[in-house]
Design a protein around this motif. Structure first.
Motif, PDB file in Angstrom:
ATOM      1  N   ILE A 125      21.763 -58.548  62.677  1.00 15.25           N
ATOM      2  CA  ILE A 125      23.074 -59.357  62.960  1.00 15.25           C
ATOM      3  C   ILE A 125      23.043 -59.713  64.086  1.00 15.25           C
ATOM      4  O   ILE A 125      23.103 -58.849  64.986  1.00 15.25           O
ATOM      5  CB  ILE A 125      24.154 -58.939  62.397  1.00 15.25           C
ATOM      6  N   LYS A 126      23.109 -60.939  64.734  1.00 15.51           N
ATOM      7  CA  LYS A 126      23.077 -61.614  65.869  1.00 15.51           C
ATOM      8  C   LYS A 126      24.559 -61.856  66.746  1.00 15.51           C
ATOM      9  O   LYS A 126      24.751 -62.115  67.873  1.00 15.51           O
ATOM     10  CB  LYS A 126      22.157 -62.713  66.456  1.00 15.51           C
ATOM     11  N   ASP A 127      25.554 -61.918  65.796  1.00 17.88           N
ATOM     12  CA  ASP A 127      26.853 -62.601  66.171  1.00 17.88           C
ATOM     13  C   ASP A 127      27.777 -61.526  66.904  1.00 17.88           C
ATOM     14  O   ASP A 127      27.397 -60.151  66.743  1.00 17.88           O
ATOM     15  CB  ASP A 127      27.500 -63.131  64.876  1.00 17.88           C
ATOM     16  N   THR A 128      28.854 -61.717  67.565  1.00 16.21           N
ATOM     17  CA  THR A 128      29.657 -60.933  68.125  1.00 16.21           C
ATOM     18  C   THR A 128      31.221 -60.987  67.153  1.00 16.21           C
ATOM     19  O   THR A 128      31.494 -62.290  66.786  1.00 16.21           O
ATOM     20  CB  THR A 128      30.017 -60.813  69.494  1.00 16.21           C
ATOM     21  N   TYR A 129      31.787 -59.901  67.163  1.00 15.75           N
ATOM     22  CA  TYR A 129      33.226 -59.749  66.484  1.00 15.75           C
ATOM     23  C   TYR A 129      34.354 -59.046  67.222  1.00 15.75           C
ATOM     24  O   TYR A 129      34.011 -58.426  68.118  1.00 15.75           O
ATOM     25  CB  TYR A 129      32.934 -59.083  65.394  1.00 15.75           C
ATOM     26  N   ASP A 130      35.390 -59.538  66.765  1.00 17.82           N
ATOM     27  CA  ASP A 130      36.663 -58.820  67.362  1.00 17.82           C
ATOM     28  C   ASP A 130      36.714 -57.273  66.954  1.00 17.82           C
ATOM     29  O   ASP A 130      36.701 -56.307  67.725  1.00 17.82           O
ATOM     30  CB  ASP A 130      37.924 -59.243  67.018  1.00 17.82           C
ATOM     31  N   GLY A 149      26.228 -53.912  71.030  1.00 15.78           N
ATOM     32  CA  GLY A 149      26.019 -55.317  71.245  1.00 15.78           C
ATOM     33  C   GLY A 149      26.730 -56.685  70.248  1.00 15.78           C
ATOM     34  O   GLY A 149      26.599 -57.574  70.688  1.00 15.78           O
ATOM     35  N   LYS A 150      27.518 -55.946  69.442  1.00 18.72           N
ATOM     36  CA  LYS A 150      28.261 -57.018  68.482  1.00 18.72           C
ATOM     37  C   LYS A 150      29.681 -57.132  68.577  1.00 18.72           C
ATOM     38  O   LYS A 150      30.350 -57.773  67.610  1.00 18.72           O
ATOM     39  CB  LYS A 150      27.657 -56.416  67.092  1.00 18.72           C
ATOM     40  N   ILE A 151      30.273 -56.769  69.658  1.00 17.45           N
ATOM     41  CA  ILE A 151      31.424 -56.705  70.083  1.00 17.45           C
ATOM     42  C   ILE A 151      31.926 -57.837  71.045  1.00 17.45           C
ATOM     43  O   ILE A 151      31.522 -58.059  71.853  1.00 17.45           O
ATOM     44  CB  ILE A 151      32.033 -55.406  70.639  1.00 17.45           C
ATOM     45  N   ALA A 152      32.803 -58.873  70.674  1.00 19.71           N
ATOM     46  CA  ALA A 152      33.229 -59.746  71.514  1.00 19.71           C
ATOM     47  C   ALA A 152      33.797 -59.551  72.865  1.00 19.71           C
ATOM     48  O   ALA A 152      34.646 -58.521  72.892  1.00 19.71           O
ATOM     49  CB  ALA A 152      34.196 -60.837  70.652  1.00 19.71           C
ATOM     50  N   LYS A 153      33.710 -60.431  73.517  1.00 20.21           N
ATOM     51  CA  LYS A 153      34.318 -60.242  75.050  1.00 20.21           C
ATOM     52  C   LYS A 153      35.906 -60.464  75.166  1.00 20.21           C
ATOM     53  O   LYS A 153      36.543 -59.394  75.629  1.00 20.21           O
ATOM     54  CB  LYS A 153      33.547 -61.053  75.899  1.00 20.21           C
ATOM     55  N   GLN A 154      36.172 -61.546  74.474  1.00 21.00           N
ATOM     56  CA  GLN A 154      37.746 -61.653  74.791  1.00 21.00           C
ATOM     57  C   GLN A 154      38.520 -60.825  73.900  1.00 21.00           C
ATOM     58  O   GLN A 154      38.186 -60.542  72.513  1.00 21.00           O
ATOM     59  CB  GLN A 154      37.925 -63.143  74.194  1.00 21.00           C
ATOM     60  N   GLN A 155      39.654 -60.528  74.455  1.00 17.78           N
ATOM     61  CA  GLN A 155      40.576 -59.501  73.392  1.00 17.78           C
ATOM     62  C   GLN A 155      41.794 -60.258  73.001  1.00 17.78           C
ATOM     63  O   GLN A 155      42.247 -61.037  73.862  1.00 17.78           O
ATOM     64  CB  GLN A 155      41.205 -58.430  74.486  1.00 17.78           C
ATOM     65  N   LYS A 156      41.973 -60.035  71.627  1.00 17.25           N
ATOM     66  CA  LYS A 156      43.109 -60.895  71.135  1.00 17.25           C
ATOM     67  C   LYS A 156      44.423 -60.138  70.832  1.00 17.25           C
ATOM     68  O   LYS A 156      45.510 -60.410  70.864  1.00 17.25           O
ATOM     69  CB  LYS A 156      42.845 -61.455  69.848  1.00 17.25           C
ATOM     70  N   HIS A 157      43.997 -58.572  70.873  1.00 18.42           N
ATOM     71  CA  HIS A 157      45.040 -57.794  69.981  1.00 18.42           C
ATOM     72  C   HIS A 157      45.424 -56.607  71.175  1.00 18.42           C
ATOM     73  O   HIS A 157      44.599 -56.463  72.425  1.00 18.42           O
ATOM     74  CB  HIS A 157      44.403 -56.815  68.882  1.00 18.42           C
ATOM     75  N   ASP A 158      46.435 -55.967  71.145  1.00 13.94           N
ATOM     76  CA  ASP A 158      46.960 -54.939  71.802  1.00 13.94           C
ATOM     77  C   ASP A 158      45.723 -53.699  71.630  1.00 13.94           C
ATOM     78  O   ASP A 158      45.648 -53.107  72.840  1.00 13.94           O
ATOM     79  CB  ASP A 158      48.139 -54.410  71.431  1.00 13.94           C
TER      80      ASP A 158
END
Length: 210
Positions: A125-130, A149-158
Motif C-alpha cells: 500500500i503506497k498511501d499515507t494515513y493519520d 512509511g505510511k504515516i501522514a506528515k500533518q498532525q490533526k490530533h493531540d
C-alpha cells in the motif's frame, strides 16, 4: 445493541440503524463465508463491535482523517469505526480475498460511503494515513515494519499520528523497545469481563518522506 448504547449514548439515529443492521448482515454472510467463529457471531456486539470501538475511547478521529485498518479480517475494527466516524475515510486491507468479500457486502448493505477495501499485503500500500489501526495481527516489531512509511506528515490530533493497536495479555516484552508507546486498559472504559486483559496501544510513528 444495548451494549453499544451503554457506552456510546450520543449516536445518531442513522448510526444506531447501521449498528443494528450489522448482526443480521454478518450472520447471513458468515454462513456463506466463515470469517467470524460461531461463538463470536453470537456475541458480535461484545467481542467485535464494542472491542473495535475501544479505539474511539482513546481518540475521537477528527473529520477528514484517513485511517488504515491492517489485516481487517471480517472488517474489524474498521467497519464499526467507520459507522462512528462518518466524516473520516477508512481503508481496510487484508491479504485474504474471501474475507474482504464479506466486508464489501457488509459495507454495501450498510450504505457506508467512507470505506474502501484492498486485497493486498499492507507493505504494497503506497498511501499515507493519520492513524493505522488493527487487532493483534502480529507482534508490534513486525507490525511496525509492515507499516513503515505510511504515516501522514500533518498532525490533526493531540495524540501523535501513528498506530492504535488492539492487543491482549502481557505486552511488556513486546513493547520493551518502544519507549513512546502508551497502553490504555480497556477495563478503564468497559466493565465487562471480556475486556479485563485487553488493551489499546498507541505508538507514535514519525513521517518518513521518500
Amino acid at each position: 445493541m444495548e451494549l453499544i448504547l451503554k457506552y456510546f449514548p450520543e449516536l445518531t439515529e442513522d448510526q444506531i440503524s447501521k449498528f443494528e443492521k450489522l448482526e443480521a448482515l454478518y450472520q447471513d454472510w458468515n454462513l456463506k463465508i466463515n470469517v467470524v467463529s460461531r461463538k463470536d457471531i453470537d456475541e458480535l456486539y461484545l467481542r467485535h463491535v464494542l472491542h473495535s470501538l475501544a479505539i474511539a475511547k482513546v481518540l475521537k478521529f477528527k473529520a477528514e482523517s484517513k485511517i488504515l485498518d491492517v489485516g481487517t479480517g471480517g472488517g474489524f475494527p474498521g467497519v464499526p469505526l467507520a459507522i462512528l466516524f462518518p466524516e473520516c475515510s477508512f481503508h481496510l486491507v487484508d491479504s485474504i480475498a474471501k474475507k474482504l468479500k464479506v466486508v464489501d457486502e457488509v459495507v454495501t448493505g450498510l450504505g457506508l460511503t467512507n470505506v474502501k477495501t484492498t486485497h493486498s499485503r499492507v507493505e504494497d500500500i503506497k498511501d499515507t494515513y493519520d492513524f493505522i489501526v488493527s487487532r493483534a495481527v502480529a507482534a508490534m516489531p513486525t507490525f511496525v515494519y509492515w507499516v513503515k512509511g505510511k504515516i501522514a506528515k500533518q498532525q490533526k490530533h493531540d495524540l501523535k499520528n501513528g498506530i492504535l493497536y488492539l492487543k491482549g495479555g502481557d505486552l511488556s516484552e513486546e513493547l520493551q523497545d518502544y519507549k513512546t508507546a502508551t497502553i490504555y486498559k480497556l477495563s478503564d472504559f468497559y466493565t465487562e469481563d471480556f475486556f479485563e486483559t485487553k488493551k489499546v496501544v498507541h505508538l507514535p510513528l514519525k513521517f518518513k518522506g521518500n
